[in-house]
Design a protein around this motif. Structure first.
Motif, short mmCIF file in Angstrom:
data_model
loop_
_atom_site.label_atom_id
_atom_site.label_comp_id
_atom_site.label_asym_id
_atom_site.label_seq_id
_atom_site.Cartn_x
_atom_site.Cartn_y
_atom_site.Cartn_z
N ASP A 40 0.88 -1.12 -0.03
CA ASP A 40 0.25 -0.08 -0.01
C ASP A 40 0.86 1.40 -0.06
OD1 ASP A 40 -1.85 1.88 0.45
OD2 ASP A 40 -2.75 1.13 2.13
N PRO A 41 0.74 2.02 -1.03
CA PRO A 41 1.84 3.28 -1.06
C PRO A 41 1.36 4.21 -0.11
CG PRO A 41 0.27 3.09 -3.06
CD PRO A 41 -0.01 1.98 -2.26
N VAL A 42 0.24 4.58 0.65
CA VAL A 42 -0.04 5.21 1.37
C VAL A 42 0.68 4.63 2.81
CG1 VAL A 42 -1.85 6.15 2.90
CG2 VAL A 42 -2.36 5.92 0.62
N VAL A 43 0.54 3.80 3.02
CA VAL A 43 1.18 3.31 4.45
C VAL A 43 2.85 3.51 4.21
CG1 VAL A 43 1.76 1.31 5.85
CG2 VAL A 43 -0.54 1.64 4.90
N ALA A 44 3.32 3.02 3.03
CA ALA A 44 4.75 3.18 2.83
C ALA A 44 5.29 4.58 2.66
CB ALA A 44 5.05 2.62 1.43
N ALA A 45 4.47 5.43 2.18
CA ALA A 45 4.70 7.06 2.32
C ALA A 45 4.87 7.64 3.68
CB ALA A 45 3.84 7.77 1.34
N MET A 46 3.70 6.99 4.69
CA MET A 46 3.70 7.52 5.95
C MET A 46 5.05 7.05 6.63
SD MET A 46 -0.06 7.34 7.21
CE MET A 46 -0.15 5.57 6.52
N ASP A 47 5.64 5.76 6.32
CA ASP A 47 6.64 5.31 7.06
C ASP A 47 8.00 5.96 6.54
OD1 ASP A 47 5.09 3.58 8.39
OD2 ASP A 47 5.28 1.92 7.22
N ALA A 48 7.77 6.24 5.20
CA ALA A 48 9.12 7.08 4.64
C ALA A 48 9.11 8.36 5.17
CB ALA A 48 8.82 7.10 3.14
N ILE A 49 8.04 9.05 5.46
CA ILE A 49 8.17 10.38 6.09
C ILE A 49 8.65 10.35 7.50
CG2 ILE A 49 6.67 12.33 6.98
CD1 ILE A 49 4.75 11.79 4.42
N GLY A 50 8.42 9.14 8.07
CA GLY A 50 9.06 8.72 9.47
C GLY A 50 10.19 8.94 9.43
N ILE A 51 10.99 8.31 8.41
CA ILE A 51 12.48 7.96 8.13
C ILE A 51 13.04 9.25 7.87
CG2 ILE A 51 14.06 7.12 6.67
CD1 ILE A 51 12.66 4.59 6.51
N LEU A 52 12.33 10.35 7.15
CA LEU A 52 12.97 11.33 6.78
C LEU A 52 13.11 12.43 7.94
CD1 LEU A 52 11.02 12.31 3.29
CD2 LEU A 52 13.62 12.02 3.74
N PHE A 53 12.12 12.48 8.69
CA PHE A 53 12.40 13.08 10.08
C PHE A 53 13.00 12.72 11.12
CE2 PHE A 53 8.72 15.11 7.89
CZ PHE A 53 9.22 16.19 7.40
N TYR A 54 12.85 11.22 11.34
CA TYR A 54 13.24 10.47 12.73
C TYR A 54 13.63 9.20 12.04
CZ TYR A 54 9.25 13.57 13.89
OH TYR A 54 8.34 14.60 14.04
N VAL A 55 14.94 8.95 11.93
CA VAL A 55 15.39 7.76 11.27
C VAL A 55 14.92 6.49 12.06
CG1 VAL A 55 17.67 6.64 10.49
CG2 VAL A 55 17.22 8.91 10.09
N ILE A 56 15.21 6.50 13.46
CA ILE A 56 15.24 5.09 13.85
C ILE A 56 13.63 4.82 14.18
CG2 ILE A 56 15.63 3.92 16.28
CD1 ILE A 56 18.03 4.58 14.55
N PRO A 57 12.72 5.71 14.66
CA PRO A 57 11.36 5.64 14.72
C PRO A 57 10.89 5.16 13.31
CG PRO A 57 11.74 7.33 16.08
CD PRO A 57 13.14 6.97 15.19
#
Length: 139
Positions: A40-57
């Motif tokens: 699901d690209p929506v879930v993957a994008a939300m997780d990717a945004i999390g990597i952009l701002f906070y790598v470990i979480p």
């Protein structure tokens, strides 16, 4: 010195809470338990945004979503109807009456299935399946 530690602690709590809400496991708990499928690209994008701002979480969110299967689109649904009820849709020569079959499926599943749709893929049954219904194969 007390105020900066509260600000840092508050910022840390806010960042962790925002990252946890980006996890597909929280948004789609019904998807948990899937092994594979289309992502699901929506879930993957939300997780990717999390990597952009906070790598470990963000990496943790990706790991959780892949481990639970929440990152995948839901799989196809299946339903079963008792063979005794399906027997009414078979003619003596082993052919299926689509109108009777559609009525049986609608009454059992509660959904109207378009059996006259040209995209419908029909498969032939085997001799063993016909024998289970006490039918003779048509030549």
């Amino acid at each position: 010195m007390r105020i900066p530690s509260r600000v840092i602690g508050g910022a840390l709590i806010v960042t962790l809470l925002t990252q946890l809400t980006a996890c597909g496991t929280l948004f789609y708990p019904d998807r948990r338990g899937q092994i594979d499928g289309k992502i699901d690209p929506v879930v993957a994008a939300m997780d990717a945004i999390g990597i952009l701002f906070y790598v470990i979480p963000g990496l943790i969110a990706f790991g959780i979503d892949f481990a639970t299967g929440a990152i995948y689109y839901p799989g196809g649904r299946t339903a079963q109807v008792a063979p005794e009820k399906l027997r009414e849709a078979l003619s003596p020569d082993g052919k299926v009456d689509n109108l009777k079959l559609q009525a049986i499926l609608e009454s059992e599943l509660g959904q109207r299935l378009p059996l006259n749709d040209p995209r419908l893929i029909q498969q032939r049954g085997s001799v063993e399946q016909l024998a289970a219904y006490q039918r003779v194969p048509a030549a």
